[in-house]
Scaffold this motif. Structure first.
Motif, mmCIF file in Angstrom:
data_model
loop_
_atom_site.group_PDB
_atom_site.id
_atom_site.type_symbol
_atom_site.label_atom_id
_atom_site.label_comp_id
_atom_site.label_asym_id
_atom_site.label_seq_id
_atom_site.Cartn_x
_atom_site.Cartn_y
_atom_site.Cartn_z
ATOM 1 N N ILE A 27 93.109 167.546 32.004
ATOM 2 C CA ILE A 27 92.042 167.002 31.148
ATOM 3 C C ILE A 27 92.135 167.573 29.735
ATOM 4 N N LEU A 28 92.251 168.891 29.651
ATOM 5 C CA LEU A 28 92.255 169.540 28.347
ATOM 6 C C LEU A 28 93.488 169.182 27.528
ATOM 7 N N ASN A 29 94.604 168.941 28.189
ATOM 8 C CA ASN A 29 95.814 168.566 27.453
ATOM 9 C C ASN A 29 95.775 167.117 26.976
ATOM 10 N N VAL A 30 95.197 166.230 27.766
ATOM 11 C CA VAL A 30 95.005 164.856 27.291
ATOM 12 C C VAL A 30 94.110 164.887 26.051
ATOM 13 N N ALA A 31 93.028 165.674 26.126
ATOM 14 C CA ALA A 31 92.104 165.790 24.991
ATOM 15 C C ALA A 31 92.789 166.410 23.777
ATOM 16 N N ARG A 32 93.601 167.428 24.018
ATOM 17 C CA ARG A 32 94.285 168.107 22.912
ATOM 18 C C ARG A 32 95.214 167.157 22.164
ATOM 19 N N THR A 33 95.987 166.378 22.901
ATOM 20 C CA THR A 33 96.930 165.465 22.245
ATOM 21 C C THR A 33 96.192 164.330 21.533
ATOM 22 N N LEU A 34 95.073 163.887 22.092
ATOM 23 C CA LEU A 34 94.280 162.873 21.405
ATOM 24 C C LEU A 34 93.698 163.432 20.108
ATOM 25 N N SER A 35 93.226 164.668 20.152
ATOM 26 C CA SER A 35 92.702 165.309 18.937
ATOM 27 C C SER A 35 93.785 165.450 17.877
ATOM 28 N N ASN A 36 95.007 165.712 18.333
ATOM 29 C CA ASN A 36 96.114 165.871 17.389
ATOM 30 C C ASN A 36 96.359 164.601 16.575
ATOM 31 N N ILE A 37 96.099 163.439 17.180
ATOM 32 C CA ILE A 37 96.289 162.183 16.446
ATOM 33 C C ILE A 37 95.391 162.159 15.218
ATOM 34 N N SER A 38 94.118 162.491 15.408
ATOM 35 C CA SER A 38 93.192 162.486 14.269
ATOM 36 C C SER A 38 93.512 163.620 13.290
ATOM 37 N N ASP A 39 93.966 164.762 13.805
ATOM 38 C CA ASP A 39 94.346 165.872 12.924
ATOM 39 C C ASP A 39 95.496 165.460 12.002
ATOM 40 N N LYS A 40 96.514 164.814 12.570
ATOM 41 C CA LYS A 40 97.666 164.389 11.774
ATOM 42 C C LYS A 40 97.271 163.272 10.815
ATOM 43 N N ALA A 41 96.354 162.410 11.250
ATOM 44 C CA ALA A 41 95.860 161.349 10.364
ATOM 45 C C ALA A 41 95.152 161.965 9.158
ATOM 46 N N LYS A 42 94.365 162.997 9.405
ATOM 47 C CA LYS A 42 93.667 163.678 8.306
ATOM 48 C C LYS A 42 94.665 164.337 7.359
ATOM 49 N N ASP A 43 95.724 164.960 7.914
ATOM 50 C CA ASP A 43 96.754 165.581 7.075
ATOM 51 C C ASP A 43 97.415 164.544 6.164
ATOM 52 N N ALA A 44 97.707 163.370 6.741
ATOM 53 C CA ALA A 44 98.335 162.298 5.958
ATOM 54 C C ALA A 44 97.390 161.826 4.854
ATOM 55 N N ALA A 45 96.114 161.692 5.181
ATOM 56 C CA ALA A 45 95.117 161.267 4.196
ATOM 57 C C ALA A 45 95.009 162.287 3.064
ATOM 58 N N GLU A 46 95.062 163.561 3.410
ATOM 59 C CA GLU A 46 94.975 164.613 2.391
ATOM 60 C C GLU A 46 96.180 164.572 1.459
ATOM 61 N N ARG A 47 97.345 164.237 1.997
ATOM 62 C CA ARG A 47 98.533 164.120 1.163
ATOM 63 C C ARG A 47 98.399 162.954 0.183
ATOM 64 N N ILE A 48 97.788 161.854 0.629
ATOM 65 C CA ILE A 48 97.537 160.722 -0.272
ATOM 66 C C ILE A 48 96.589 161.149 -1.389
ATOM 67 N N ARG A 49 95.562 161.907 -1.029
ATOM 68 C CA ARG A 49 94.620 162.414 -2.041
ATOM 69 C C ARG A 49 95.363 163.243 -3.102
ATOM 70 N N LEU A 50 96.264 164.109 -2.645
ATOM 71 C CA LEU A 50 97.026 164.952 -3.579
ATOM 72 C C LEU A 50 97.917 164.109 -4.482
ATOM 73 N N MET A 51 98.531 163.070 -3.931
ATOM 74 C CA MET A 51 99.394 162.213 -4.745
ATOM 75 C C MET A 51 98.585 161.506 -5.832
ATOM 76 N N MET A 52 97.363 161.106 -5.525
ATOM 77 C CA MET A 52 96.532 160.431 -6.523
ATOM 78 C C MET A 52 96.054 161.384 -7.605
ATOM 79 N N ASN A 53 95.938 162.664 -7.259
ATOM 80 C CA ASN A 53 95.402 163.641 -8.209
ATOM 81 C C ASN A 53 96.461 164.274 -9.105
ATOM 82 N N LYS A 54 97.732 163.937 -8.874
ATOM 83 C CA LYS A 54 98.808 164.538 -9.682
ATOM 84 C C LYS A 54 98.919 163.842 -11.041
#
Length: 224
Positions: free
Chosen positions: A197-224
Motif C-alpha cells: 500500500i505504502l509503495n503504491v502511494a509513494r510512487t503516485l506521490s512521486n508523479i505529482s512531485d516530479k510534475a511540480k519540479d517540471a513546473a518550477e523549471r518553467i517558472r525559472l525559464m520565464m524569469n530569466k
C-alpha cells in the motif's frame, strides 16, 4: 534526428511538446490501469500496466533523440541547458508512472480496506491531474515564446503552475491521511500488504512531485 532539428528551428519547446505528448499518454494509461486495479479488473489492469511500461520506453527514446539533436549552434529563446534540464524533469513524470504500474502488477487490493483503496484512488487521480497540467504548461510556454512574452500568455502560464502546486499540496494531505489509515487498520492485513500500500502511494506521490519540479523549471525559464 533531422525532424527534431527542424522543430527546434521553429521553437525550443516544439520537441518538448512532442515528448510531453507521450508522457501524457503514459499517465493517462496509468489512470486507466489504476481504475481497473480499484475495480478488481486484474486482466485489464495488467494489460494497461504493461502498456505504461512500453510508453515510458518510447518517452525515453524520444528524450535521447532530442538530446542528441540539440546542437549548441542552434539559436534559441532559452538556453540549451534549460531545455535539457526541463526535458529530464518532464521525463521523470513518465518514470514515476512506470514505477506505479510495476507496483500494481506485483499485488492485489483484495485484502485492502475500502477506505484505504479510496484514498489511493484519489491520490492517483490528483497526481495524474498534475501530470496533465504539466503538458498544458509546456504547450503554454510555447505560446509565451511565440507571443514575445505577452503579459496575457505569461499570466495564463502562472495560473497553470499554481494549479500544479495546489494539486501537490492536496497530495501531501492525502498521503498523511493514508498513513494514518494504514496504522489504524494494521490488524486487518499483514506487513507485506502494508508495504505494498505504502509503495503504491509513494510512487503516485512521486508523479505529482516530479510534475511540480517540471513546473518550477518553467517558472525559472520565464524569469530569466
Amino acid at each position: 534526428m533531422q525532424v527534431w532539428t527542424k522543430l527546434f528551428a521553429k521553437s525550443p519547446f516544439k520537441p518538448l511538446i512532442k515528448h510531453s505528448e507521450v508522457v501524457l499518454e503514459t499517465v493517462e494509461t496509468l489512470e486507466k490501469a489504476l481504475n481497473a486495479w480499484y475495480n478488481g479488473n486484474y486482466d485489464e489492469m495488467r494489460d494497461l500496466a504493461v502498456e505504461v511500461d512500453r510508453l515510458e520506453d518510447v518517452a525515453d527514446r524520444i528524450k535521447e533523440e532530442i538530446r542528441d539533436s540539440l546542437s549548441s549552434r542552434l539559436m534559441m529563446a532559452v538556453s540549451r541547458e534549460d531545455v535539457l534540464i526541463y526535458l529530464h524533469m518532464q521525463d521523470k513524470v513518465a518514470d514515476s508512472a512506470e514505477d506505479t504500474a510495476k507496483w500494481l502488477l506485483v499485488g492485489r487490493p483484495d485484502g485492502i480496506p475500502k477506505e484505504i483503496k479510496n484514498v489511493i484512488l484519489k491520490m492517483g487521480t490528483e497526481s495524474i491531474k498534475a501530470a496533465k497540467l504539466v503538458h498544458e504548461a509546456i504547450v503554454q510556454m510555447d505560446r509565451v515564446i511565440e507571443s514575445g512574452f505577452a503579459e496575457k500568455e505569461i499570466e495564463r502560464e502562472y495560473e497553470i503552475i499554481h494549479a500544479i502546486e495546489d494539486v501537490e499540496k492536496a497530495i501531501d494531505e492525502l498521503d498523511t491521511e493514508l498513513m494514518k489509515l494504514v496504522f489504524e487498520n494494521a490488524d486487518r492485513f499483514d506487513w507485506s500488504t502494508g508495504f505494498y500500500i505504502l509503495n503504491v502511494a509513494r510512487t503516485l506521490s512521486n508523479i505529482s512531485d516530479k510534475a511540480k519540479d517540471a513546473a518550477e523549471r518553467i517558472r525559472l525559464m520565464m524569469n530569466k
